[in-house]
Motif scaffolding. Structure first.
Motif, PDB file in Angstrom:
ATOM      1  N   MET A   1       0.817  -1.199   0.000  1.00 17.38           N
ATOM      2  CA  MET A   1       0.000   0.000   0.000  1.00 17.38           C
ATOM      3  C   MET A   1       0.857   1.258   0.000  1.00 17.38           C
ATOM      4  O   MET A   1       0.404   2.319  -0.347  1.00 17.38           O
ATOM      5  N   SER A   2       2.147   1.165   0.337  1.00 16.41           N
ATOM      6  CA  SER A   2       2.949   2.372   0.493  1.00 16.41           C
ATOM      7  C   SER A   2       3.568   2.885  -0.791  1.00 16.41           C
ATOM      8  O   SER A   2       4.045   4.012  -0.806  1.00 16.41           O
ATOM      9  N   LEU A   3       3.580   2.113  -1.871  1.00 13.47           N
ATOM     10  CA  LEU A   3       4.161   2.618  -3.113  1.00 13.47           C
ATOM     11  C   LEU A   3       3.470   3.891  -3.587  1.00 13.47           C
ATOM     12  O   LEU A   3       4.158   4.851  -3.958  1.00 13.47           O
ATOM     13  N   PRO A   4       2.141   3.968  -3.581  1.00  9.79           N
ATOM     14  CA  PRO A   4       1.547   5.237  -4.007  1.00  9.79           C
ATOM     15  C   PRO A   4       1.987   6.407  -3.123  1.00  9.79           C
ATOM     16  O   PRO A   4       2.179   7.523  -3.609  1.00  9.79           O
ATOM     17  N   HIS A   5       2.191   6.158  -1.853  1.00  8.71           N
ATOM     18  CA  HIS A   5       2.604   7.219  -0.941  1.00  8.71           C
ATOM     19  C   HIS A   5       4.063   7.609  -1.193  1.00  8.71           C
ATOM     20  O   HIS A   5       4.419   8.783  -1.086  1.00  8.71           O
ATOM     21  N   ALA A   6       4.888   6.654  -1.542  1.00  9.05           N
ATOM     22  CA  ALA A   6       6.275   6.970  -1.910  1.00  9.05           C
ATOM     23  C   ALA A   6       6.292   7.836  -3.168  1.00  9.05           C
ATOM     24  O   ALA A   6       7.060   8.802  -3.263  1.00  9.05           O
ATOM     25  N   ILE A   7       5.442   7.512  -4.139  1.00 10.09           N
ATOM     26  CA  ILE A   7       5.371   8.288  -5.376  1.00 10.09           C
ATOM     27  C   ILE A   7       4.832   9.686  -5.098  1.00 10.09           C
ATOM     28  O   ILE A   7       5.369  10.680  -5.607  1.00 10.09           O
ATOM     29  N   LEU A   8       3.778   9.798  -4.286  1.00 10.27           N
ATOM     30  CA  LEU A   8       3.244  11.122  -3.939  1.00 10.27           C
ATOM     31  C   LEU A   8       4.318  11.970  -3.250  1.00 10.27           C
ATOM     32  O   LEU A   8       4.467  13.161  -3.556  1.00 10.27           O
ATOM     33  N   THR A   9       5.073  11.362  -2.356  1.00  6.68           N
ATOM     34  CA  THR A   9       6.151  12.079  -1.672  1.00  6.68           C
ATOM     35  C   THR A   9       7.165  12.603  -2.681  1.00  6.68           C
ATOM     36  O   THR A   9       7.539  13.778  -2.663  1.00  6.68           O
ATOM     37  N   ALA A  10       7.599  11.718  -3.579  1.00  9.10           N
ATOM     38  CA  ALA A  10       8.602  12.102  -4.578  1.00  9.10           C
ATOM     39  C   ALA A  10       8.079  13.217  -5.487  1.00  9.10           C
ATOM     40  O   ALA A  10       8.814  14.152  -5.819  1.00  9.10           O
ATOM     41  N   ARG A  27      18.186   6.130  -6.803  1.00  4.15           N
ATOM     42  CA  ARG A  27      19.187   6.923  -6.100  1.00  4.15           C
ATOM     43  C   ARG A  27      18.860   7.213  -4.642  1.00  4.15           C
ATOM     44  O   ARG A  27      19.764   7.475  -3.860  1.00  4.15           O
ATOM     45  N   SER A  28      17.587   7.238  -4.268  1.00  4.37           N
ATOM     46  CA  SER A  28      17.300   7.645  -2.888  1.00  4.37           C
ATOM     47  C   SER A  28      16.171   6.844  -2.261  1.00  4.37           C
ATOM     48  O   SER A  28      16.406   6.051  -1.362  1.00  4.37           O
ATOM     49  N   ILE A  29      14.960   7.034  -2.719  1.00  2.26           N
ATOM     50  CA  ILE A  29      13.816   6.362  -2.100  1.00  2.26           C
ATOM     51  C   ILE A  29      13.984   4.846  -2.150  1.00  2.26           C
ATOM     52  O   ILE A  29      13.606   4.137  -1.225  1.00  2.26           O
ATOM     53  N   GLY A  30      14.586   4.348  -3.206  1.00  2.47           N
ATOM     54  CA  GLY A  30      14.778   2.911  -3.371  1.00  2.47           C
ATOM     55  C   GLY A  30      15.653   2.268  -2.310  1.00  2.47           C
ATOM     56  O   GLY A  30      15.649   1.059  -2.157  1.00  2.47           O
ATOM     57  N   TYR A  31      16.386   3.073  -1.556  1.00  2.00           N
ATOM     58  CA  TYR A  31      17.177   2.497  -0.472  1.00  2.00           C
ATOM     59  C   TYR A  31      16.279   1.912   0.614  1.00  2.00           C
ATOM     60  O   TYR A  31      16.675   1.014   1.345  1.00  2.00           O
ATOM     61  N   PHE A  32      15.067   2.442   0.732  1.00  2.00           N
ATOM     62  CA  PHE A  32      14.173   1.919   1.762  1.00  2.00           C
ATOM     63  C   PHE A  32      12.809   1.520   1.223  1.00  2.00           C
ATOM     64  O   PHE A  32      12.022   0.902   1.941  1.00  2.00           O
ATOM     65  N   TRP A  33      12.501   1.847  -0.034  1.00  2.00           N
ATOM     66  CA  TRP A  33      11.245   1.398  -0.644  1.00  2.00           C
ATOM     67  C   TRP A  33      11.482   1.222  -2.131  1.00  2.00           C
ATOM     68  O   TRP A  33      11.481   2.179  -2.885  1.00  2.00           O
ATOM     69  N   ALA A  35      10.945  -0.163  -6.091  1.00  2.00           N
ATOM     70  CA  ALA A  35       9.876  -0.378  -7.060  1.00  2.00           C
ATOM     71  C   ALA A  35      10.498  -0.473  -8.452  1.00  2.00           C
ATOM     72  O   ALA A  35      11.482   0.212  -8.737  1.00  2.00           O
ATOM     73  N   THR A  36       9.915  -1.304  -9.274  1.00  2.00           N
ATOM     74  CA  THR A  36      10.389  -1.422 -10.647  1.00  2.00           C
ATOM     75  C   THR A  36       9.789  -0.304 -11.492  1.00  2.00           C
ATOM     76  O   THR A  36       8.804   0.335 -11.110  1.00  2.00           O
ATOM     77  N   HIS A  37      10.370  -0.116 -12.662  1.00  2.00           N
ATOM     78  CA  HIS A  37       9.874   0.860 -13.628  1.00  2.00           C
ATOM     79  C   HIS A  37       8.393   0.591 -13.929  1.00  2.00           C
ATOM     80  O   HIS A  37       7.571   1.510 -13.931  1.00  2.00           O
ATOM     81  N   GLN A  38       8.045  -0.682 -14.152  1.00  2.00           N
ATOM     82  CA  GLN A  38       6.666  -1.056 -14.468  1.00  2.00           C
ATOM     83  C   GLN A  38       5.719  -0.748 -13.307  1.00  2.00           C
ATOM     84  O   GLN A  38       4.607  -0.272 -13.521  1.00  2.00           O
ATOM     85  N   GLN A  39       6.151  -1.034 -12.083  1.00  2.00           N
ATOM     86  CA  GLN A  39       5.305  -0.752 -10.918  1.00  2.00           C
ATOM     87  C   GLN A  39       5.039   0.750 -10.785  1.00  2.00           C
ATOM     88  O   GLN A  39       3.925   1.162 -10.474  1.00  2.00           O
TER      89      GLN A  39
END
Length: 184
Positions: A1-10, A27-33, A35-39
Motif C-alpha cells: 500500500m505504500s508505493l503510491p505514498h512513496a510516489i506522492l512524496t517524490a 538513487r534515494s527512495i529505493g534504499y528503503f522502498w 519499485a520497478t519501472h513497471q510498478q
C-alpha cells in the motif's frame, strides 16, 4: 500500500516523469522502498485515475514526449492522511536468519561463505550511506526538511551498522563451531 505514498512524496518534492521517478527511486527512495519501472508506471496511472496527480501540460506535441506529473490537492490530502495514521511495525523476515536456524538441524555447509558475502554487501552499503551523509548533510544543514531526510538516512546507517556488527559476530561464532561431518 505504500508505493503510491512513496510516489506522492517524490512528486511533492519535485514534479517528475515516470522515468525521472524511476531514477530517483534508484538513487534515494529505493534504499528503503524499492519499485520497478513497471510498478511505478502502473501506480502513476492509478494515482491519475483517482485524481491524486495530473500530467502537466506540455509545450510540444505529446507523441514521444515524457509525461511529467504533479500532485493535486486530493493527493496531498491522501499523503497527509497516511502520514498521520498509526501503523504497526512490520515483522522481520530475513532469509539468512531462517537459513541459520535450518543449519542448526541440517548442517552449516555454504552458510559461512554466504555470511562473509553478506558482510561485504552490508559494509559497502554502509560506506555508500556514509558518503551520502557527508556529501548531502554537512554540519549546519538543519532546515526541517533536511533534518527529516537525514533522519531517514540515519536509519539506513544504523541498520547497516547493526548488520555489519551482527554478521561479524556470527562469523566469530562460526570459527568456534566444531567441524561437522557433511553426511550427518
Amino acid at each position: 500500500m505504500s508505493l503510491p505514498h512513496a510516489i506522492l512524496t517524490a512528486l511533492l518534492e519535485k514534479p517528475s516523469s515516470g522515468l525521472e521517478l524511476t531514477r530517483r527511486f534508484d538513487r534515494s527512495i529505493g534504499y528503503f522502498w524499492s519499485a520497478t519501472h513497471q510498478q511505478i508506471y502502473r501506480e502513476l496511472g492509478k494515482l491519475e485515475a483517482e485524481g491524486h496527480i495530473k500530467a502537466l501540460p506540455t509545450q510540444q506535441p505529446a507523441r514521444g514526449q515524457k509525461k511529467r506529473y504533479e500532485v493535486l490537492p486530493a493527493g496531498r490530502a491522501e499523503l497527509a492522511r497516511w502520514t498521520a495514521a498509526s501503523q504497526d511495525p512490520k515483522p522481520l523476515r530475513d532469509t539468512m536468519l531462517l537459513r541459520l536456524r535450518a543449519a542448526a538441524v541440517v548442517g552449516t555447509e555454504g552458510i559461512e561463505a554466504d555470511l562473509r558475502r553478506h558482510l561485504d554487501l552490508h559494509q559497502r552499503q554502509l560506506a555508500e550511506y556514509e558518503e551520502i551523509q557527508e556529501r548531502d548533510f554537512p554540519p549546519g544543514k538543519d532546515a526541517p526538511q533536511d533534518r527529516l531526510q537525514h533522519l531517514v538516512l540515519r536509519a539506513g546507517i544504523d541498520l547497516e551498522t547493526f548488520w555489519t556488527g551482527w554478521l561479524s559476530h556470527a562469523l566469530e561464532e562460526f570459527e568456534q563451531l566444531p567441524a561437522q561431518d557433511p553426511a550427518s
